[in-house]
Design a protein around this motif. Structure first.
Motif, PDB file in Angstrom:
ATOM      1  N   GLY A 291       0.813  -1.283   0.021  1.00  0.00           N
ATOM      2  CA  GLY A 291      -0.080  -0.184  -0.173  1.00  0.00           C
ATOM      3  C   GLY A 291       0.868   1.302  -0.087  1.00  0.00           C
TER       4      GLY A 291
ATOM      5  N   GLY B  61      -0.047   4.714  -0.338  1.00  0.00           N
ATOM      6  CA  GLY B  61      -0.592   5.958  -0.321  1.00  0.00           C
ATOM      7  C   GLY B  61       0.179   6.773   0.804  1.00  0.00           C
ATOM      8  N   TYR B  62      -0.466   7.706   1.088  1.00  0.00           N
ATOM      9  CA  TYR B  62       0.150   8.599   2.034  1.00  0.00           C
ATOM     10  C   TYR B  62       1.095   8.101   3.262  1.00  0.00           C
ATOM     11  N   VAL B  63       0.308   7.035   3.869  1.00  0.00           N
ATOM     12  CA  VAL B  63       0.990   6.479   5.154  1.00  0.00           C
ATOM     13  C   VAL B  63       2.080   5.245   4.474  1.00  0.00           C
TER      14      VAL B  63
ATOM     15  N   ILE C 243       4.626  -2.227  -2.614  1.00  0.00           N
ATOM     16  CA  ILE C 243       3.779  -2.833  -3.542  1.00  0.00           C
ATOM     17  C   ILE C 243       2.444  -2.349  -3.532  1.00  0.00           C
ATOM     18  N   ASP C 244       2.051  -1.825  -4.671  1.00  0.00           N
ATOM     19  CA  ASP C 244       0.601  -1.304  -4.721  1.00  0.00           C
ATOM     20  C   ASP C 244       0.138  -1.594  -6.048  1.00  0.00           C
ATOM     21  N   PRO C 245      -1.265  -1.942  -6.145  1.00  0.00           N
ATOM     22  CA  PRO C 245      -1.559  -2.673  -7.506  1.00  0.00           C
ATOM     23  C   PRO C 245      -1.848  -1.369  -8.354  1.00  0.00           C
TER      24      PRO C 245
ATOM     25  N   LYS D 160       1.105   4.904  -9.690  1.00  0.00           N
ATOM     26  CA  LYS D 160       1.787   4.922  -8.584  1.00  0.00           C
ATOM     27  C   LYS D 160       3.271   4.449  -8.571  1.00  0.00           C
TER      28      LYS D 160
ATOM     29  N   CYS E 246      -0.281  -0.983   4.658  1.00  0.00           N
ATOM     30  CA  CYS E 246      -0.707   0.340   4.912  1.00  0.00           C
ATOM     31  C   CYS E 246      -1.852   0.409   3.876  1.00  0.00           C
TER      32      CYS E 246
ATOM     33  N   THR F 116      -8.482   2.092   4.471  1.00  0.00           N
ATOM     34  CA  THR F 116      -9.671   1.260   4.995  1.00  0.00           C
ATOM     35  C   THR F 116     -10.849   2.486   4.821  1.00  0.00           C
TER      36      THR F 116
ATOM     37  N   GLN G 113      -3.136 -12.353  -0.134  1.00  0.00           N
ATOM     38  CA  GLN G 113      -1.808 -12.200  -1.021  1.00  0.00           C
ATOM     39  C   GLN G 113      -0.419 -12.606  -0.343  1.00  0.00           C
TER      40      GLN G 113
ATOM     41  N   THR H 117      -5.944   1.613   9.706  1.00  0.00           N
ATOM     42  CA  THR H 117      -6.677   1.819  10.933  1.00  0.00           C
ATOM     43  C   THR H 117      -7.820   0.732  10.836  1.00  0.00           C
TER      44      THR H 117
ATOM     45  N   GLU I  29      -0.727   4.141  12.980  1.00  0.00           N
ATOM     46  CA  GLU I  29       0.184   4.964  12.509  1.00  0.00           C
ATOM     47  C   GLU I  29      -0.368   6.525  12.996  1.00  0.00           C
TER      48      GLU I  29
ATOM     49  N   GLU J 218      -0.999  14.507   7.748  1.00  0.00           N
ATOM     50  CA  GLU J 218      -0.350  14.924   6.283  1.00  0.00           C
ATOM     51  C   GLU J 218      -0.029  16.427   6.606  1.00  0.00           C
TER      52      GLU J 218
HETATM   53  N1  LIG Z   1      -3.404   9.411   5.692  1.00  0.00           N
HETATM   54  C1  LIG Z   1      -3.272   9.665   7.221  1.00  0.00           C
HETATM   55  O1  LIG Z   1      -3.101  10.834   7.391  1.00  0.00           O
HETATM   56  C2  LIG Z   1      -3.257   8.655   7.878  1.00  0.00           C
HETATM   57  C3  LIG Z   1      -2.824   8.739   9.139  1.00  0.00           C
HETATM   58  C4  LIG Z   1      -2.766   7.729   9.968  1.00  0.00           C
HETATM   59  C5  LIG Z   1      -3.451   6.483   9.748  1.00  0.00           C
HETATM   60  N2  LIG Z   1      -4.061   6.148   8.531  1.00  0.00           N
HETATM   61  C6  LIG Z   1      -4.787   4.959   8.055  1.00  0.00           C
HETATM   62  O2  LIG Z   1      -3.663   4.277   7.171  1.00  0.00           O
HETATM   63  C7  LIG Z   1      -4.419   3.513   6.205  1.00  0.00           C
HETATM   64  C8  LIG Z   1      -4.044   4.239   4.882  1.00  0.00           C
HETATM   65  O3  LIG Z   1      -4.080   5.415   4.621  1.00  0.00           O
HETATM   66  P1  LIG Z   1      -3.751   6.172   3.420  1.00  0.00           P
HETATM   67  O4  LIG Z   1      -4.258   7.727   3.522  1.00  0.00           O
HETATM   68  O5  LIG Z   1      -2.087   5.896   3.078  1.00  0.00           O
HETATM   69  O6  LIG Z   1      -4.438   5.488   2.370  1.00  0.00           O
HETATM   70  P2  LIG Z   1      -4.399   5.631   0.640  1.00  0.00           P
HETATM   71  O7  LIG Z   1      -5.755   5.470   0.170  1.00  0.00           O
HETATM   72  O8  LIG Z   1      -3.652   6.869   0.435  1.00  0.00           O
HETATM   73  O9  LIG Z   1      -3.485   4.611   0.217  1.00  0.00           O
HETATM   74  C9  LIG Z   1      -3.871   3.276   0.068  1.00  0.00           C
HETATM   75  C10 LIG Z   1      -3.160   2.352  -0.941  1.00  0.00           C
HETATM   76  O10 LIG Z   1      -3.296   0.812  -0.710  1.00  0.00           O
HETATM   77  C11 LIG Z   1      -3.259   0.506  -2.002  1.00  0.00           C
HETATM   78  N3  LIG Z   1      -3.619  -1.051  -2.119  1.00  0.00           N
HETATM   79  C12 LIG Z   1      -4.825  -1.504  -1.935  1.00  0.00           C
HETATM   80  N4  LIG Z   1      -5.074  -2.629  -2.355  1.00  0.00           N
HETATM   81  C13 LIG Z   1      -3.819  -3.104  -1.926  1.00  0.00           C
HETATM   82  C14 LIG Z   1      -3.211  -4.558  -2.186  1.00  0.00           C
HETATM   83  N5  LIG Z   1      -3.881  -5.588  -2.064  1.00  0.00           N
HETATM   84  N6  LIG Z   1      -1.881  -4.481  -1.824  1.00  0.00           N
HETATM   85  C15 LIG Z   1      -0.995  -3.208  -2.058  1.00  0.00           C
HETATM   86  N7  LIG Z   1      -1.647  -2.060  -1.769  1.00  0.00           N
HETATM   87  C16 LIG Z   1      -2.959  -2.004  -2.135  1.00  0.00           C
HETATM   88  C17 LIG Z   1      -4.185   1.367  -2.913  1.00  0.00           C
HETATM   89  O11 LIG Z   1      -3.948   1.460  -4.196  1.00  0.00           O
HETATM   90  C18 LIG Z   1      -3.563   2.875  -2.267  1.00  0.00           C
HETATM   91  O12 LIG Z   1      -2.407   3.304  -2.983  1.00  0.00           O
HETATM   92  C19 LIG Z   1      -5.832   3.740   6.327  1.00  0.00           C
HETATM   93  O13 LIG Z   1      -6.371   2.883   7.039  1.00  0.00           O
HETATM   94  C20 LIG Z   1      -5.764   5.133   7.172  1.00  0.00           C
HETATM   95  O14 LIG Z   1      -6.850   5.268   8.033  1.00  0.00           O
HETATM   96  C21 LIG Z   1      -4.009   7.503   7.428  1.00  0.00           C
END
Ligand SMILES: NC(=O)c1ccc[n+]([C@@H]2O[C@H](COP(=O)([O-])OP(=O)(O)OC[C@H]3O[C@@H](n4cnc5c(N)ncnc54)[C@H](O)[C@@H]3O)[C@@H](O)[C@H]2O)c1
Length: 422
Positions: free
Chosen positions: A7, A9-11, A29-31, A35, A83, A86, A105, A125, A158, A162
């Protein structure tokens, strides 16, 4: 270490940059092909201070690479960090499909390499119970009886925000590590060795609920601040000055005071003044939804305390309440939640006696007398002396405040501390 992050994303992406900057090898790894291609080409997929430069440094040092599928990337890995997102499902619960997918996976990849062992840390989360009720069964289904030996599951919430994600990664307010036995995990210790923060080693569920508690508290703070702001705005008061005065009080306002779960609020001031602020808010059109909910929440809690206090007792059981006043060593019974507790227990048919040396029924006067007698008309007969409390037999003793410390009770007695909800 070799660390696989699932995953980006931001985290996940921020964690990848930070972890690679410490010299670990990171495979992300991210599908999402876009990205992955962007990361491999040196372009951060998110806009966030510092990460662009950190990514380029990591790529230069050969410490960060991204791919769209797990494939064989877990080979030789010390740690996988999940990461994935959710997001909210239509019913308001977290949509757990990405957590389930990614767990399947990882489990399948481990099944393909029968000797492999791995720590899998979840950072997304997830609601309390997810590790034990969703994730563990997925690994058990794929790996069978060997699963607990081969996979060390960790829940590690986490706390980044941001905009300051990199700084928050290295300087988090705390580190929470949830494991099956609440013991340290080696891979997580290595990962966090350069981070100086209060660290809590707990079970899965305490770790899983942490983010909900934190984020809801932050939401309560913002909603409260804005309700007070609306009162000030509508009443011609400087909200900024009021805020300055409020936060200057680090003894009672911005402090651990009034945050411990346990007793309901009561006494001569809190309920009265909350009700009055509700009235002011309604009068000036400030619409105080959070403030309006407080008395109802407190009444619900008083009833929950009664059910907790009476739970499992046979009809007519003998109960000693140690402490009737709101605070030990005082005789103010006005809106004492313990008076309501005694009233509910009596109404439910229990035999109740009360020890509180600060209360003398014939000394109560004014509002104090009125409140106590309107709820406990037999108060005089319920109050007993120390010697009686220490020698009579009870099915349960309820410790409502520090009054319990004055009593020498036999160890065999069942004492329920309803001031702390242990
Ligand atoms: N963004 C924040 O500030 C923050 C802070 C603390 C906690 N969180 C929690 O952390 C988690 C991630 O948040 P985020 O903002 O990074 O989410 P995001 O949506 O930015 O990123 C999630 C990533 O996971 C990828 N993904 C989906 N299925 C996958 C798989 N099978 N294998 C690999 N990657 C896959 C998606 O393509 C996406 O790029 C959430 O549960 C969020 O609540 C977020």
């Amino acid at each position: 270490m070799k660390i696989v992050i699932l995953g980006l994303g931001y985290v996940g992406f921020t964690a990848g940059c930070c972890i690679a900057s410490e010299g670990h090898t990171v495979i992300g790894i991210d599908p999402n092909r876009k990205k992955v291609d962007a990361i491999n080409a040196g372009t951060a997929p998110i806009v966030e201070p510092k990460v662009q430069d950190m990514l380029q440094a990591a790529l230069r040092d050969g410490l960060f690479a991204a791919d769209t599928a797990i494939g064989d990337h877990l080979s030789g890995a010390d740690l996988a960090i999940v990461c994935v997102g959710t997001p909210s499902a239509p019913d308001g619960a977290h949509d757990m499909r990405y957590i389930a997918d990614v767990s399947v996976q990882i489990a399948d990849a481990m099944k393909r390499r029968p000797d492999s062992k791995l720590t899998v840390a979840y950072r997304s989360t997830i609601r309390p119970g997810t590790i034990e009720e969703l994730i563990q069964p997925i690994f058990a289904a794929a790996l069978g009886a060997d699963s607990p030996d081969r996979v060390a599951l960790v829940y590690n919430p986490e706390f980044l925000r941001e905009g300051s994600a990199v700084q928050d990664y290295f300087e988090p307010p705390k580190i929470v590590i949830g494991t099956s036995d609440g013991k340290p995990n080696k891979a997580m210790q290595s990962l966090n060795q350069n981070i100086d923060a209060p660290t809590f080693l707990v079970g899965f569920r305490e770790a899983e609920i942490t983010k909900f508690v934190d984020n809801t508290w932050h939401a309560v703070k913002v909603a409260f601040a804005n309700e007070i702001g609306r009162v000030c705005l509508n009443a011609g008061i400087s909200a900024q000055k009021v805020h300055e005065i409020f936060v200057s009080d680090t003894k009672l306002n911005i402090s651990p005071y009034y945050t411990r779960p346990g007793g309901a609020f009561g006494g001569s001031c809190l309920p009265k003044d909350v009700r009055a602020l509700q009235h002011i808010g309604a009068d000036i059109g400030a619409n105080l939804h959070l403030v309006d909910s407080l008395i109802r929440s407190n009444e619900a809690h008083k009833h929950a305390l009664f059910e907790y206090a009476a739970g499992g007792l046979p009809a007519g059981a003998r109960i000693l309440i140690a402490g009737l006043a709101f605070k030990a060593g005082t005789d103010d019974l006005r809106e004492s939640p313990n008076v309501d507790l005694a009233r509910k227990l009596l109404a439910a048919g229990f035999t109740v006696e009360i020890f509180d040396p600060a209360i003398e029924a014939d000394m109560l006067i004014g509002a104090n007398l009125g409140y106590a007698y309107s709820r406990l008309p037999t108060l005089e007969r319920l109050l007993i002396a120390k010697a009686d409390a220490e020698t009579r037999s009870y099915d349960r003793v309820l410790a409502t405040n520090a009054t319990i410390k004055l009593l020498n009770l036999p160890d065999s007695l069942s004492i329920l501390d309803i001031g702390t909800l242990k």
